[in-house]
Design a protein around this motif. Structure first.
Motif, PDB file in Angstrom:
ATOM      1  N   ALA A  43       0.896  -1.420  -0.106  1.00  0.00           N
ATOM      2  CA  ALA A  43       0.120   0.017  -0.007  1.00  0.00           C
ATOM      3  C   ALA A  43       0.827   1.211   0.045  1.00  0.00           C
ATOM      4  CB  ALA A  43      -1.057   0.018   1.149  1.00  0.00           C
ATOM      5  N   ASP A  44       2.097   1.222   0.805  1.00  0.00           N
ATOM      6  CA  ASP A  44       2.983   2.368   0.813  1.00  0.00           C
ATOM      7  C   ASP A  44       3.308   2.541  -0.544  1.00  0.00           C
ATOM      8  OD1 ASP A  44       4.597   4.444   1.756  1.00  0.00           O
ATOM      9  OD2 ASP A  44       5.799   3.119   2.844  1.00  0.00           O
ATOM     10  N   PHE A  45       3.901   1.535  -1.219  1.00  0.00           N
ATOM     11  CA  PHE A  45       4.272   1.789  -2.386  1.00  0.00           C
ATOM     12  C   PHE A  45       3.434   2.261  -3.630  1.00  0.00           C
ATOM     13  CE2 PHE A  45       5.246  -0.020  -6.745  1.00  0.00           C
ATOM     14  CZ  PHE A  45       6.688   0.535  -7.121  1.00  0.00           C
ATOM     15  N   LYS A  46       2.053   1.591  -3.594  1.00  0.00           N
ATOM     16  CA  LYS A  46       1.211   2.091  -4.721  1.00  0.00           C
ATOM     17  C   LYS A  46       0.372   3.311  -4.281  1.00  0.00           C
ATOM     18  CE  LYS A  46      -1.454  -1.355  -6.520  1.00  0.00           C
ATOM     19  NZ  LYS A  46      -2.208  -2.533  -6.826  1.00  0.00           N
ATOM     20  N   TYR A  47      -0.157   3.579  -2.898  1.00  0.00           N
ATOM     21  CA  TYR A  47      -0.916   4.850  -2.773  1.00  0.00           C
ATOM     22  C   TYR A  47      -0.489   5.944  -1.814  1.00  0.00           C
ATOM     23  CZ  TYR A  47      -3.656   0.461  -3.952  1.00  0.00           C
ATOM     24  OH  TYR A  47      -4.315  -0.533  -4.758  1.00  0.00           O
ATOM     25  N   ARG A  48       0.733   6.015  -1.658  1.00  0.00           N
ATOM     26  CA  ARG A  48       1.127   6.825  -0.596  1.00  0.00           C
ATOM     27  C   ARG A  48       0.983   8.501  -1.457  1.00  0.00           C
ATOM     28  NH1 ARG A  48       4.299   8.449   3.585  1.00  0.00           N
ATOM     29  NH2 ARG A  48       4.656   6.271   4.063  1.00  0.00           N
ATOM     30  N   THR A  49       1.218   8.333  -2.732  1.00  0.00           N
ATOM     31  CA  THR A  49       1.157   9.720  -3.598  1.00  0.00           C
ATOM     32  C   THR A  49      -0.305  10.139  -3.416  1.00  0.00           C
ATOM     33  OG1 THR A  49       3.171   9.141  -4.835  1.00  0.00           O
ATOM     34  CG2 THR A  49       1.523  10.917  -5.596  1.00  0.00           C
ATOM     35  N   SER A  50      -1.201   9.170  -3.863  1.00  0.00           N
ATOM     36  CA  SER A  50      -2.647   9.317  -3.756  1.00  0.00           C
ATOM     37  C   SER A  50      -3.242  10.010  -2.717  1.00  0.00           C
ATOM     38  CB  SER A  50      -3.385   8.077  -4.215  1.00  0.00           C
ATOM     39  OG  SER A  50      -3.116   7.856  -5.570  1.00  0.00           O
ATOM     40  N   ILE A  51      -2.558   9.242  -1.334  1.00  0.00           N
ATOM     41  CA  ILE A  51      -3.114   9.824  -0.046  1.00  0.00           C
ATOM     42  C   ILE A  51      -2.630  11.222   0.081  1.00  0.00           C
ATOM     43  CG2 ILE A  51      -2.653   9.375   2.353  1.00  0.00           C
ATOM     44  CD1 ILE A  51      -2.498   6.341   1.841  1.00  0.00           C
ATOM     45  N   GLU A  52      -1.350  11.535  -0.184  1.00  0.00           N
ATOM     46  CA  GLU A  52      -0.802  12.816   0.176  1.00  0.00           C
ATOM     47  C   GLU A  52      -1.498  13.821  -0.822  1.00  0.00           C
ATOM     48  OE1 GLU A  52       3.333  11.906  -1.051  1.00  0.00           O
ATOM     49  OE2 GLU A  52       3.720  11.253   1.038  1.00  0.00           O
ATOM     50  N   LYS A  53      -1.795  13.637  -1.827  1.00  0.00           N
ATOM     51  CA  LYS A  53      -2.748  14.440  -2.896  1.00  0.00           C
ATOM     52  C   LYS A  53      -4.110  14.773  -2.353  1.00  0.00           C
ATOM     53  CE  LYS A  53      -0.850  13.504  -7.333  1.00  0.00           C
ATOM     54  NZ  LYS A  53      -1.143  12.991  -8.560  1.00  0.00           N
ATOM     55  N   ALA A  54      -4.659  13.682  -1.583  1.00  0.00           N
ATOM     56  CA  ALA A  54      -5.918  13.582  -1.065  1.00  0.00           C
ATOM     57  C   ALA A  54      -6.212  14.536   0.232  1.00  0.00           C
ATOM     58  CB  ALA A  54      -6.564  12.460  -0.947  1.00  0.00           C
ATOM     59  N   CYS A  55      -4.795  14.349   0.823  1.00  0.00           N
ATOM     60  CA  CYS A  55      -4.492  15.238   2.070  1.00  0.00           C
ATOM     61  C   CYS A  55      -4.548  16.692   1.910  1.00  0.00           C
ATOM     62  CB  CYS A  55      -3.474  14.782   2.928  1.00  0.00           C
ATOM     63  SG  CYS A  55      -3.637  13.086   3.820  1.00  0.00           S
ATOM     64  N   VAL A  56      -3.904  16.912   0.836  1.00  0.00           N
ATOM     65  CA  VAL A  56      -3.908  18.561   0.346  1.00  0.00           C
ATOM     66  C   VAL A  56      -5.028  18.959  -0.010  1.00  0.00           C
ATOM     67  CG1 VAL A  56      -2.776  20.031  -1.809  1.00  0.00           C
ATOM     68  CG2 VAL A  56      -1.463  18.338  -0.404  1.00  0.00           C
TER      69      VAL A  56
END
Length: 163
Positions: free
Chosen positions: A31-44
Motif C-alpha cells: 500500500a505504501d508503494f502504490k498509494y502514498r502519493t494518492s493519499i498525500e494528494k487527497a490530504c492536500v
C-alpha cells in the motif's frame, strides 16, 4: 571515545492471529508503494490536520481492505480500498467511481477529515473508532471512559503504524 551499544527487543502482540499480522505488514508495504502519493494528494485537497498522517491512512486501508482489493464490496455496501459507502462519498460531493483507487482514497481521506472538523475528534484512536463504529457510537464509547486505544480495531491500526 567510548561507544555504547543498545539492543532492544520489541515484542508485538499478535492478537491470536500471527498470519494476519505477517500478511498485514506485507500489505502495508504494498500500500505504501502504490498509494502514498494518492493519499498525500487527497490530504492536500481536504486540508487534513497534521495528526492524520499518511501512515495512519495506509494502516487504515490495510485493516479495512485486506488484500487491498479496489473492487471489494462489504456486506454493508462499503466499496473499495477504504471501504466507503456511496452515500458517504455523496455527502462529500463525490459521486460514483468508488472502485477507482484515487476516487476511493479521496473519499476516505475526506470522510476522516470531516470527522475531525465536524465532531472535533482530536486523536488517531478517536478518529479511527469513529470511522469504524460511526461518530455517534464512538462518542458513546468514549463517554464510558473505555480506553479506546485498547479497542481491537485501534490495536490493529497501531501495529501497522509502527512501520
Amino acid at each position: 571515545m567510548k561507544y555504547v551499544i543498545i539492543l532492544a527487543i520489541v515484542m508485538i502482540p499478535t492478537f491470536g492471529n500471527a498470519n494476519w499480522d505477517e500478511s498485514a505488514h506485507v500489505q502495508y508495504v504494498v500500500a505504501d508503494f502504490k498509494y502514498r502519493t494518492s493519499i498525500e494528494k487527497a490530504c492536500v485537497r481536504w486540508k487534513c490536520p497534521t495528526f492524520l498522517t499518511t501512515n495512519f491512512f495506509l494502516a487504515l486501508m490495510v485493516v479495512e481492505n485486506q488484500p487491498l482489493n479496489p473492487r471489494a464490496v462489504s456486506s454493508s455496501g462499503a466499496v473499495g480500498l477504504m471501504q466507503i459507502k456511496p452515500s458517504t462519498a455523496g455527502d462529500l460531493g463525490i459521486s460514483g467511481g468508488l472502485t477507482n483507487e484515487y476516487t476511493n482514497i479521496l473519499s476516505g481521506v475526506g470522510y476522516l477529515t470531516s470527522l475531525v472538523k465536524r465532531y472535533k475528534f482530536r486523536t488517531l484512536d478517536s478518529v479511527a473508532l469513529a470511522y469504524k463504529e460511526g461518530p455517534t457510537a464512538a462518542r458513546r464509547i468514549m463517554r464510558t471512559k473505555f480506553n479506546i486505544s485498547s479497542h481491537p480495531y485501534n490495536r490493529r491500526l497501531a501495529l501497522l503504524r509502527l512501520q
